[in-house]
Design a protein around this motif. Structure first.
Motif, PDB file in Angstrom:
ATOM      1  N   ASP A  15     -23.471  33.607  -9.596  1.00 40.58           N
ATOM      2  CA  ASP A  15     -22.579  34.449  -8.821  1.00 40.58           C
ATOM      3  C   ASP A  15     -23.586  35.391  -7.936  1.00 40.58           C
ATOM      4  OD1 ASP A  15     -23.206  36.813 -10.173  1.00 40.58           O
ATOM      5  OD2 ASP A  15     -22.296  35.947 -11.921  1.00 40.58           O
ATOM      6  N   ASN A  16     -22.944  35.802  -6.892  1.00 41.43           N
ATOM      7  CA  ASN A  16     -23.652  36.593  -5.929  1.00 41.43           C
ATOM      8  C   ASN A  16     -24.516  37.776  -6.686  1.00 41.43           C
ATOM      9  OD1 ASN A  16     -22.401  35.032  -3.904  1.00 41.43           O
ATOM     10  ND2 ASN A  16     -20.913  36.637  -3.458  1.00 41.43           N
ATOM     11  N   ALA A  17     -23.787  38.606  -7.466  1.00 39.80           N
ATOM     12  CA  ALA A  17     -24.648  39.425  -8.428  1.00 39.80           C
ATOM     13  C   ALA A  17     -26.128  38.836  -8.882  1.00 39.80           C
ATOM     14  CB  ALA A  17     -23.851  40.248  -9.312  1.00 39.80           C
ATOM     15  N   ASP A  18     -25.887  37.640  -9.769  1.00 37.37           N
ATOM     16  CA  ASP A  18     -26.796  36.884 -10.265  1.00 37.37           C
ATOM     17  C   ASP A  18     -28.050  36.417  -9.153  1.00 37.37           C
ATOM     18  OD1 ASP A  18     -26.128  37.480 -12.729  1.00 37.37           O
ATOM     19  OD2 ASP A  18     -25.253  35.640 -13.281  1.00 37.37           O
ATOM     20  N   ALA A  19     -27.379  36.127  -8.153  1.00 37.49           N
ATOM     21  CA  ALA A  19     -28.232  35.093  -7.096  1.00 37.49           C
ATOM     22  C   ALA A  19     -29.098  36.415  -6.395  1.00 37.49           C
ATOM     23  CB  ALA A  19     -27.379  34.569  -6.157  1.00 37.49           C
ATOM     24  N   LEU A  20     -28.348  37.555  -6.263  1.00 35.95           N
ATOM     25  CA  LEU A  20     -29.242  38.646  -5.610  1.00 35.95           C
ATOM     26  C   LEU A  20     -30.204  39.266  -6.346  1.00 35.95           C
ATOM     27  CD1 LEU A  20     -29.361  40.979  -3.070  1.00 35.95           C
ATOM     28  CD2 LEU A  20     -27.848  42.143  -4.577  1.00 35.95           C
ATOM     29  N   HIS A  31     -31.728  37.657  -8.787  1.00 37.37           N
ATOM     30  CA  HIS A  31     -32.881  36.411  -8.823  1.00 37.37           C
ATOM     31  C   HIS A  31     -33.669  36.563  -7.486  1.00 37.37           C
ATOM     32  CE1 HIS A  31     -34.553  32.573  -9.321  1.00 37.37           C
ATOM     33  NE2 HIS A  31     -34.414  32.353  -8.270  1.00 37.37           N
ATOM     34  N   LYS A  42     -22.439  24.657 -10.592  1.00 34.20           N
ATOM     35  CA  LYS A  42     -22.034  25.715  -9.399  1.00 34.20           C
ATOM     36  C   LYS A  42     -23.131  26.677  -9.271  1.00 34.20           C
ATOM     37  CE  LYS A  42     -19.287  29.071 -11.896  1.00 34.20           C
ATOM     38  NZ  LYS A  42     -18.178  29.664 -11.947  1.00 34.20           N
ATOM     39  N   PRO A  43     -23.286  26.892  -8.329  1.00 29.53           N
ATOM     40  CA  PRO A  43     -24.240  28.281  -7.922  1.00 29.53           C
ATOM     41  C   PRO A  43     -23.916  29.416  -8.834  1.00 29.53           C
ATOM     42  CG  PRO A  43     -23.368  27.291  -5.756  1.00 29.53           C
ATOM     43  CD  PRO A  43     -22.568  26.737  -6.867  1.00 29.53           C
ATOM     44  N   GLN A  53     -34.065  38.852  -5.037  1.00 31.66           N
ATOM     45  CA  GLN A  53     -35.017  40.115  -5.037  1.00 31.66           C
ATOM     46  C   GLN A  53     -36.233  40.049  -5.907  1.00 31.66           C
ATOM     47  OE1 GLN A  53     -31.954  42.973  -5.483  1.00 31.66           O
ATOM     48  NE2 GLN A  53     -31.894  43.358  -3.472  1.00 31.66           N
TER      49      GLN A  53
END
Length: 130
Positions: A12-17, A19, A9-10, A21
């Protein structure tokens, strides 16, 4: 059964943000470089790190031709230590940017990669000079 696109799964939003950035601290794109060069925003040095023979057949106006094997302290001594270097090569199939970025980072110089290289530049409709 989920596809390999979503499994795993993708992040989580905090980790994606974090990454994405962080990724922008390593990379820039052809559009941003083109805009800066054409709007007098010269706060970086664009380095064409391909071989001189190849680069002289067509390079981005305003770029400094410095093949990655030639990157050393002597070649950079005209630039202040905090100069941001943006490196590019032939395109996504070429790893000269990574080789150049490694050398610049080892010399303590700020560096970013222009993703796409010459291939991306031309794909965007921009021109080269020779």
């Amino acid at each position: 059964m989920p596809s390999k696109v979503v499994n795993p799964k993708p992040a989580d939003n905090a980790d994606a943000l974090a990454h994405f950035q962080r990724l922008l601290s390593f990379e820039t794109d052809c559009w941003d470089v083109h805009y800066a060069l054409n709007n007098n925003l010269h706060d970086f040095v664009l380095l064409d790190v391909r071989g001189l023979d190849t680069a002289r057949r067509g390079y981005i106006a305003g770029a400094v031709l410095l093949p990655y094997p030639s990157i050393n302290e002597a070649a950079l001594q005209a630039y202040p230590d905090d100069t941001v270097f943006v490196v590019y090569c032939a395109g996504p199939h070429c790893n000269a940017t990574e080789k150049a970025a490694i050398k610049l980072a080892r010399l303590g110089r700020p560096v970013k990669k222009m993703i796409g290289g010459v291939t991306g530049w031309l794909d965007e409709g921009f021109t080269l000079v020779s």
